[in-house]
Design a protein around this motif. Structure first.
Motif, PDB file in Angstrom:
ATOM      1  N   GLY A   1      64.715  16.823  11.635  1.00 22.71           N
ATOM      2  CA  GLY A   1      65.178  17.611  10.497  1.00 22.71           C
ATOM      3  C   GLY A   1      65.012  16.956   9.147  1.00 22.71           C
ATOM      4  N   LYS A   2      64.355  15.796   9.095  1.00 28.04           N
ATOM      5  CA  LYS A   2      64.263  15.066   7.830  1.00 28.04           C
ATOM      6  C   LYS A   2      62.875  15.128   7.188  1.00 28.04           C
ATOM      7  CE  LYS A   2      68.040  12.031   9.151  1.00 28.04           C
ATOM      8  NZ  LYS A   2      68.471  10.666   9.545  1.00 28.04           N
ATOM      9  N   ILE A   3      61.967  15.880   7.796  1.00 28.48           N
ATOM     10  CA  ILE A   3      60.636  16.081   7.222  1.00 28.48           C
ATOM     11  C   ILE A   3      60.527  17.524   6.756  1.00 28.48           C
ATOM     12  CG2 ILE A   3      58.159  16.105   7.691  1.00 28.48           C
ATOM     13  CD1 ILE A   3      58.642  13.930   9.755  1.00 28.48           C
ATOM     14  N   GLY A   4      59.999  17.695   5.565  1.00 27.54           N
ATOM     15  CA  GLY A   4      59.815  19.027   5.016  1.00 27.54           C
ATOM     16  C   GLY A   4      58.346  19.342   4.808  1.00 27.54           C
ATOM     17  N   CYS A   5      58.056  20.614   4.582  1.00 26.52           N
ATOM     18  CA  CYS A   5      56.684  21.071   4.318  1.00 26.52           C
ATOM     19  C   CYS A   5      56.746  22.127   3.221  1.00 26.52           C
ATOM     20  CB  CYS A   5      56.057  21.658   5.584  1.00 26.52           C
ATOM     21  SG  CYS A   5      54.413  22.374   5.349  1.00 26.52           S
ATOM     22  N   ASN A   6      55.947  21.950   2.169  1.00 29.39           N
ATOM     23  CA  ASN A   6      55.987  22.887   1.051  1.00 29.39           C
ATOM     24  C   ASN A   6      54.752  23.787   1.002  1.00 29.39           C
ATOM     25  OD1 ASN A   6      54.024  21.126   0.136  1.00 29.39           O
ATOM     26  ND2 ASN A   6      55.308  20.171  -1.425  1.00 29.39           N
ATOM     27  N   TYR A   7      54.317  24.199   2.176  1.00 36.22           N
ATOM     28  CA  TYR A   7      53.098  25.021   2.266  1.00 36.22           C
ATOM     29  C   TYR A   7      53.287  26.045   3.384  1.00 36.22           C
ATOM     30  CZ  TYR A   7      48.039  25.993   2.841  1.00 36.22           C
ATOM     31  OH  TYR A   7      46.797  26.575   2.924  1.00 36.22           O
ATOM     32  N   VAL A   8      52.875  27.279   3.149  1.00 34.73           N
ATOM     33  CA  VAL A   8      52.892  28.308   4.181  1.00 34.73           C
ATOM     34  C   VAL A   8      51.454  28.581   4.598  1.00 34.73           C
ATOM     35  CG1 VAL A   8      53.491  30.691   4.753  1.00 34.73           C
ATOM     36  CG2 VAL A   8      55.001  29.345   3.273  1.00 34.73           C
ATOM     37  N   PHE A   9      51.174  28.415   5.866  1.00 35.30           N
ATOM     38  CA  PHE A   9      49.806  28.550   6.365  1.00 35.30           C
ATOM     39  C   PHE A   9      49.414  29.998   6.544  1.00 35.30           C
ATOM     40  CE2 PHE A   9      51.233  24.371   7.552  1.00 35.30           C
ATOM     41  CZ  PHE A   9      50.123  23.570   7.326  1.00 35.30           C
ATOM     42  N   GLU A  10      48.125  30.231   6.404  1.00 32.80           N
ATOM     43  CA  GLU A  10      47.593  31.550   6.696  1.00 32.80           C
ATOM     44  C   GLU A  10      47.562  31.749   8.209  1.00 32.80           C
ATOM     45  OE1 GLU A  10      43.795  31.956   4.870  1.00 32.80           O
ATOM     46  OE2 GLU A  10      44.547  31.564   2.844  1.00 32.80           O
ATOM     47  N   SER A  11      47.406  32.984   8.635  1.00 35.05           N
ATOM     48  CA  SER A  11      47.411  33.307  10.061  1.00 35.05           C
ATOM     49  C   SER A  11      46.337  32.517  10.803  1.00 35.05           C
ATOM     50  CB  SER A  11      47.174  34.807  10.245  1.00 35.05           C
ATOM     51  OG  SER A  11      47.096  35.137  11.607  1.00 35.05           O
ATOM     52  N   ASP A  12      46.733  31.864  11.888  1.00 30.17           N
ATOM     53  CA  ASP A  12      45.820  31.112  12.761  1.00 30.17           C
ATOM     54  C   ASP A  12      45.157  29.920  12.080  1.00 30.17           C
ATOM     55  OD1 ASP A  12      46.294  32.764  14.975  1.00 30.17           O
ATOM     56  OD2 ASP A  12      44.762  34.191  14.328  1.00 30.17           O
TER      57      ASP A  12
ATOM     58  N   PRO B   1      39.512  21.707   3.258  1.00 27.66           N
ATOM     59  CA  PRO B   1      40.607  21.613   2.284  1.00 27.66           C
ATOM     60  C   PRO B   1      41.537  20.443   2.615  1.00 27.66           C
ATOM     61  CG  PRO B   1      40.363  23.863   3.109  1.00 27.66           C
ATOM     62  CD  PRO B   1      39.524  23.001   3.985  1.00 27.66           C
ATOM     63  N   PHE B   2      41.925  19.690   1.596  1.00 28.31           N
ATOM     64  CA  PHE B   2      42.908  18.626   1.729  1.00 28.31           C
ATOM     65  C   PHE B   2      44.232  19.167   1.209  1.00 28.31           C
ATOM     66  CE2 PHE B   2      45.204  15.270  -0.669  1.00 28.31           C
ATOM     67  CZ  PHE B   2      45.585  14.460   0.395  1.00 28.31           C
ATOM     68  N   VAL B   3      45.262  19.159   2.072  1.00 29.00           N
ATOM     69  CA  VAL B   3      46.550  19.730   1.703  1.00 29.00           C
ATOM     70  C   VAL B   3      47.628  18.688   1.997  1.00 29.00           C
ATOM     71  CG1 VAL B   3      48.089  21.707   1.948  1.00 29.00           C
ATOM     72  CG2 VAL B   3      45.656  21.983   2.419  1.00 29.00           C
ATOM     73  N   ASP B   4      48.194  18.117   0.951  1.00 27.89           N
ATOM     74  CA  ASP B   4      49.217  17.069   1.109  1.00 27.89           C
ATOM     75  C   ASP B   4      50.588  17.731   0.968  1.00 27.89           C
ATOM     76  OD1 ASP B   4      50.629  14.752   1.273  1.00 27.89           O
ATOM     77  OD2 ASP B   4      49.809  13.828  -0.535  1.00 27.89           O
ATOM     78  N   VAL B   5      51.152  18.170   2.098  1.00 30.70           N
ATOM     79  CA  VAL B   5      52.317  19.058   2.036  1.00 30.70           C
ATOM     80  C   VAL B   5      53.557  18.530   2.753  1.00 30.70           C
ATOM     81  CG1 VAL B   5      50.900  21.112   1.768  1.00 30.70           C
ATOM     82  CG2 VAL B   5      51.505  20.339   4.066  1.00 30.70           C
ATOM     83  N   LEU B   6      53.423  17.460   3.512  1.00 29.67           N
ATOM     84  CA  LEU B   6      54.574  16.928   4.239  1.00 29.67           C
ATOM     85  C   LEU B   6      55.318  15.913   3.374  1.00 29.67           C
ATOM     86  CD1 LEU B   6      52.934  16.390   7.755  1.00 29.67           C
ATOM     87  CD2 LEU B   6      54.596  18.165   7.128  1.00 29.67           C
ATOM     88  N   TYR B   7      56.632  15.931   3.429  1.00 31.57           N
ATOM     89  CA  TYR B   7      57.421  15.006   2.619  1.00 31.57           C
ATOM     90  C   TYR B   7      58.749  14.709   3.326  1.00 31.57           C
ATOM     91  CZ  TYR B   7      60.035  19.209   1.322  1.00 31.57           C
ATOM     92  OH  TYR B   7      60.781  20.364   1.362  1.00 31.57           O
ATOM     93  N   LYS B   8      59.358  13.617   2.946  1.00 30.60           N
ATOM     94  CA  LYS B   8      60.680  13.276   3.468  1.00 30.60           C
ATOM     95  C   LYS B   8      61.733  14.006   2.647  1.00 30.60           C
ATOM     96  CE  LYS B   8      60.236   8.875   2.933  1.00 30.60           C
ATOM     97  NZ  LYS B   8      60.627   7.448   2.888  1.00 30.60           N
ATOM     98  N   GLN B   9      62.443  14.923   3.285  1.00 29.81           N
ATOM     99  CA  GLN B   9      63.494  15.624   2.558  1.00 29.81           C
ATOM    100  C   GLN B   9      64.840  14.916   2.685  1.00 29.81           C
ATOM    101  OE1 GLN B   9      63.455  19.630   4.007  1.00 29.81           O
ATOM    102  NE2 GLN B   9      64.049  19.085   6.094  1.00 29.81           N
ATOM    103  N   GLN B  10      64.924  13.970   3.600  1.00 28.76           N
ATOM    104  CA  GLN B  10      66.076  13.074   3.711  1.00 28.76           C
ATOM    105  C   GLN B  10      65.556  11.694   4.118  1.00 28.76           C
ATOM    106  OE1 GLN B  10      69.496  14.408   6.064  1.00 28.76           O
ATOM    107  NE2 GLN B  10      68.667  16.485   6.023  1.00 28.76           N
TER     108      GLN B  10
END
Length: 232
Positions: free
Chosen positions: A168-179, A139-148
């Protein structure tokens, strides 16, 4: 010792062969590998036995004023404005995964670092990550972004100042599954600051093991000369 990979275009490129630091991938003297497999910067890290991220590289990356004729380094710099280099650079990364670091094939998802601070253009790490995900059926997951916004890491020379600038200036809009484990993709690794901050955010969102693969690990002439003296 020099080991090379011959690409489909006939270009011979030197690969980064062992021994290298277990955390940041920086080349280390043969004697270090026997006693403690860490570079000078990582040997005193508090998390060295369980690092938040480990970096692996296909080859070495030199700044232009250090080694202006280095083919791989010049290609990496050109790639920031010429996406046509992606297939050739992906060949290098496939070789790294297949031959140098086959354990990377066991990771679950492929994630690029967020787009850099330059205006315009495209995310070269995203192109590489997409190619790797497709090649290995991940899976390709593009989830990291600059929040500031933050200054370019290349413009800051003090390590602690870099850490403070990006914290504190990088964000992630994805919640990973266990492990769920992560293969974090970038074109270069300079000093681990960006990789560590990305990994911190990914861990906070549930990622387990995080390893990063880059095309080039930054080295300099002084480091390589010291390495040769140790090995001689």
């Amino acid at each position: 010792m020099c080991q090379v990979f011959t690409r489909s275009d006939g270009t011979e490129l030197e690969i980064l062969h062992p021994p290298y630091c277990e955390i940041c991938g920086n080349p280390i003297p043969d004697s270090f590998a026997l006693s403690h497999p860490y570079c000078g910067a990582c040997k005193d890290c508090s998390d060295k036995l369980h690092p938040i991220v480990q970096v692996r590289a296909f080859g070495k990356y030199y700044y232009e004023d250090e080694k202006p004729d280095d083919v791989l380094s010049n290609e990496i710099r050109r790639f920031k404005r010429d996406k046509r280099l992606a297939p050739l650079l992906l060949e290098c990364m496939y070789y790294a995964i297949d031959v140098q670091y086959p354990d990377l094939q066991e990771l679950d998802v492929v994630i690029p670092v967020m787009r850099g601070t330059q205006d315009g253009g495209y995310n070269q790490s995203g192109l590489l990550a997409q190619g790797i995900a497709a090649h290995y059926g991940k899976p390709f997951v593009d989830v990291l972004y600059k929040q500031q916004p933050y200054r370019s890491m290349h413009d800051i020379h003090d390590h602690r100042e870099k850490e403070a600038e990006i914290a504190g200036k990088i964000g992630c809009n994805y919640v990973f599954e266990s492990d769920e484990s992560v293969l974090l993709i970038d074109d270069t690794c300079i000093d681990m600051v960006t990789k560590r901050e990305c990994a911190r955010v990914l861990k906070a969102n549930g990622a387990s093991t995080i390893k990063s693969l880059v095309i080039g690990r930054m080295v300099n002439r002084r480091h390589m000369e010291t390495l040769r003296r140790y090995n001689d």
